[in-house]
Design a protein around this motif. Sequence first.
Motif, PDB file in Angstrom:
ATOM      1  N   ARG A   1       0.638  -1.045   0.035  1.00 44.43           N
ATOM      2  CA  ARG A   1       0.026  -0.007  -0.114  1.00 44.43           C
ATOM      3  C   ARG A   1       0.779   1.201   0.192  1.00 44.43           C
ATOM      4  O   ARG A   1       0.530   2.362  -0.810  1.00 44.43           O
ATOM      5  N   GLU A   2       1.913   1.207   0.867  1.00 45.68           N
ATOM      6  CA  GLU A   2       2.641   2.517   1.023  1.00 45.68           C
ATOM      7  C   GLU A   2       3.879   2.531  -0.023  1.00 45.68           C
ATOM      8  O   GLU A   2       4.232   3.659  -0.422  1.00 45.68           O
ATOM      9  N   HIS A   3       4.316   1.411  -0.723  1.00 48.56           N
ATOM     10  CA  HIS A   3       5.346   1.511  -1.297  1.00 48.56           C
ATOM     11  C   HIS A   3       5.447   0.652  -2.748  1.00 48.56           C
ATOM     12  O   HIS A   3       6.397   0.646  -3.283  1.00 48.56           O
ATOM     13  N   ALA A   4       4.062   0.290  -2.871  1.00 49.35           N
ATOM     14  CA  ALA A   4       3.903  -0.425  -4.193  1.00 49.35           C
ATOM     15  C   ALA A   4       4.696  -1.835  -4.352  1.00 49.35           C
ATOM     16  O   ALA A   4       5.025  -2.112  -5.437  1.00 49.35           O
ATOM     17  N   VAL A   5       5.317  -2.237  -3.190  1.00 51.74           N
ATOM     18  CA  VAL A   5       6.025  -3.550  -3.466  1.00 51.74           C
ATOM     19  C   VAL A   5       5.416  -4.677  -2.974  1.00 51.74           C
ATOM     20  O   VAL A   5       4.858  -4.669  -1.938  1.00 51.74           O
ATOM     21  N   PHE A   6       5.204  -5.897  -4.055  1.00 53.48           N
ATOM     22  CA  PHE A   6       4.426  -6.661  -3.773  1.00 53.48           C
ATOM     23  C   PHE A   6       5.247  -8.073  -3.527  1.00 53.48           C
ATOM     24  O   PHE A   6       6.081  -8.428  -4.062  1.00 53.48           O
ATOM     25  N   ALA A   7       5.214  -8.267  -2.238  1.00 50.29           N
ATOM     26  CA  ALA A   7       6.250  -9.213  -1.572  1.00 50.29           C
ATOM     27  C   ALA A   7       5.732 -10.445  -0.687  1.00 50.29           C
ATOM     28  O   ALA A   7       4.690 -10.145  -0.365  1.00 50.29           O
ATOM     29  N   GLY A   8       6.495 -11.293  -0.519  1.00 51.99           N
ATOM     30  CA  GLY A   8       5.925 -12.385   0.436  1.00 51.99           C
ATOM     31  C   GLY A   8       5.995 -12.046   1.988  1.00 51.99           C
ATOM     32  O   GLY A   8       6.042 -10.805   2.487  1.00 51.99           O
ATOM     33  N   LEU A   9       5.497 -12.726   2.548  1.00 53.27           N
ATOM     34  CA  LEU A   9       5.011 -12.555   4.107  1.00 53.27           C
ATOM     35  C   LEU A   9       6.301 -12.354   5.028  1.00 53.27           C
ATOM     36  O   LEU A   9       6.263 -11.595   5.917  1.00 53.27           O
ATOM     37  N   SER A  10       7.199 -13.206   4.779  1.00 58.89           N
ATOM     38  CA  SER A  10       8.504 -12.697   5.584  1.00 58.89           C
ATOM     39  C   SER A  10       9.089 -11.302   5.446  1.00 58.89           C
ATOM     40  O   SER A  10       9.798 -10.835   6.217  1.00 58.89           O
ATOM     41  N   THR A  11       9.066 -10.952   4.141  1.00 58.10           N
ATOM     42  CA  THR A  11       9.289  -9.607   3.775  1.00 58.10           C
ATOM     43  C   THR A  11       8.434  -8.448   4.563  1.00 58.10           C
ATOM     44  O   THR A  11       8.913  -7.577   5.183  1.00 58.10           O
ATOM     45  N   GLY A  12       7.150  -8.950   4.451  1.00 55.88           N
ATOM     46  CA  GLY A  12       6.343  -7.907   5.351  1.00 55.88           C
ATOM     47  C   GLY A  12       6.644  -7.677   6.910  1.00 55.88           C
ATOM     48  O   GLY A  12       6.691  -6.771   7.420  1.00 55.88           O
ATOM     49  N   ALA A  13       6.894  -8.861   7.516  1.00 54.63           N
ATOM     50  CA  ALA A  13       7.167  -9.098   8.837  1.00 54.63           C
ATOM     51  C   ALA A  13       8.614  -8.401   8.941  1.00 54.63           C
ATOM     52  O   ALA A  13       8.842  -7.627   9.945  1.00 54.63           O
ATOM     53  N   GLY A  14       9.646  -8.484   8.094  1.00 52.38           N
ATOM     54  CA  GLY A  14      10.752  -7.706   8.200  1.00 52.38           C
ATOM     55  C   GLY A  14      10.584  -6.378   8.035  1.00 52.38           C
ATOM     56  O   GLY A  14      11.256  -5.485   8.733  1.00 52.38           O
ATOM     57  N   TYR A  15       9.745  -5.990   7.208  1.00 53.61           N
ATOM     58  CA  TYR A  15       9.369  -4.419   7.055  1.00 53.61           C
ATOM     59  C   TYR A  15       8.991  -3.812   8.413  1.00 53.61           C
ATOM     60  O   TYR A  15       9.226  -2.818   8.700  1.00 53.61           O
ATOM     61  N   LEU A  16       8.011  -4.632   9.083  1.00 56.37           N
ATOM     62  CA  LEU A  16       7.639  -4.017  10.045  1.00 56.37           C
ATOM     63  C   LEU A  16       8.707  -4.005  11.337  1.00 56.37           C
ATOM     64  O   LEU A  16       8.904  -3.035  11.929  1.00 56.37           O
ATOM     65  N   ALA A  17       9.230  -5.125  11.385  1.00 54.45           N
ATOM     66  CA  ALA A  17      10.535  -4.861  12.427  1.00 54.45           C
ATOM     67  C   ALA A  17      11.379  -3.966  12.196  1.00 54.45           C
ATOM     68  O   ALA A  17      12.026  -3.289  12.913  1.00 54.45           O
ATOM     69  N   ALA A  18      11.916  -3.898  10.835  1.00 51.12           N
ATOM     70  CA  ALA A  18      12.793  -2.898  10.291  1.00 51.12           C
ATOM     71  C   ALA A  18      12.449  -1.262  10.760  1.00 51.12           C
ATOM     72  O   ALA A  18      12.930  -0.534  11.128  1.00 51.12           O
TER      73      ALA A  18
END
Length: 340
Positions: free
Chosen positions: A249-266
Amino acid sequence: MIHPHIADALKVPDLVRLTDGLVLLRFESMKIYSALAAVRRLLDRGTVRPGQTLIDSSSGIYAYALALACHRYGMRCHIVASTTVDTTTRAQLEILGATVEQVAPSQNLGLDQELRVRRVKEILAERPDCHWMRQYHDDVHYLGYHEVADRITAAFPGRPLTVVGGVGSGASTGGVVERLRSTDPSVRLVGVQPFGSVTFGSQDHHDPEAIIAGIGSSIVFDNVRHHLYDAVHWLDFTHAMSGTVALLREHAVFAGLSTGAGYLAATYEARGHPDRLHLVIGADTGHRYVDRVFARHAEALDPAALKPVEVAAPEEMTMPWSRMAWQRAACPARWKERAA
């Protein structure tokens, strides 16, 4: 550059700036680096020979990577697949020449993993000519990520750096950071885990919707080097989904679930360390998560309202999101004894 094989093109990641302090290292399929380097090294050593069958267990992206590496180097491939391997991935594996068998469906990802490893051992007993790649245990899988680290060093010379990624088999985050620290010991590593994984002691916490098995484990992985990690985050499915949806939604990056978890942590880590560049490892695209994650985007939480509970020991963790300063500690002896 004209690549000799599609795998050589697919392995190369893109660097995408998300904010001033946050960059995504976006792979189409991260483990291609690992599988290509591992198979090449095994061939060079004479450990395997051209045309031999390579076998391993996988929950998804390693299976695809190994099939590509076998196609690239003229090997045969057999995959014992998790129930989480989707029909699109399975079709690609079969067309690439891999033989695929999936274990019986199970709602318990721990049982799924145990069944896969058990089946690999049965096949090896029946077909001793096969070579077990042992992605969870053979450190040959670290080699491919040295090239990734060198690309990072060239892109961000002299910048204080924190790498954030799913722990998984340990080879990706471990391989990248070991190489980075050979020239800059100050590089930090933040690992991301699902609840229920034994790797960092969350096996007593049950997340009924957990489908991010690729970043956790129900068995001990020898390739996880605990002493490399500065901090660890444990997230449940809803938080991982929320990070994944927010990334699109915010960066138009269509990525897997582990990437989303990493994004939230980062994002959380970056607030506490604004002087550092935080590099999120994006292991794969979001295609295999369309139905289970992206179709449920209305359920995603607002990431700005989320934060972890800070804990001093794994025994203190609590769902849905906990964080611990690991401080490069070794794997606790009691965990090793339990595994034995």
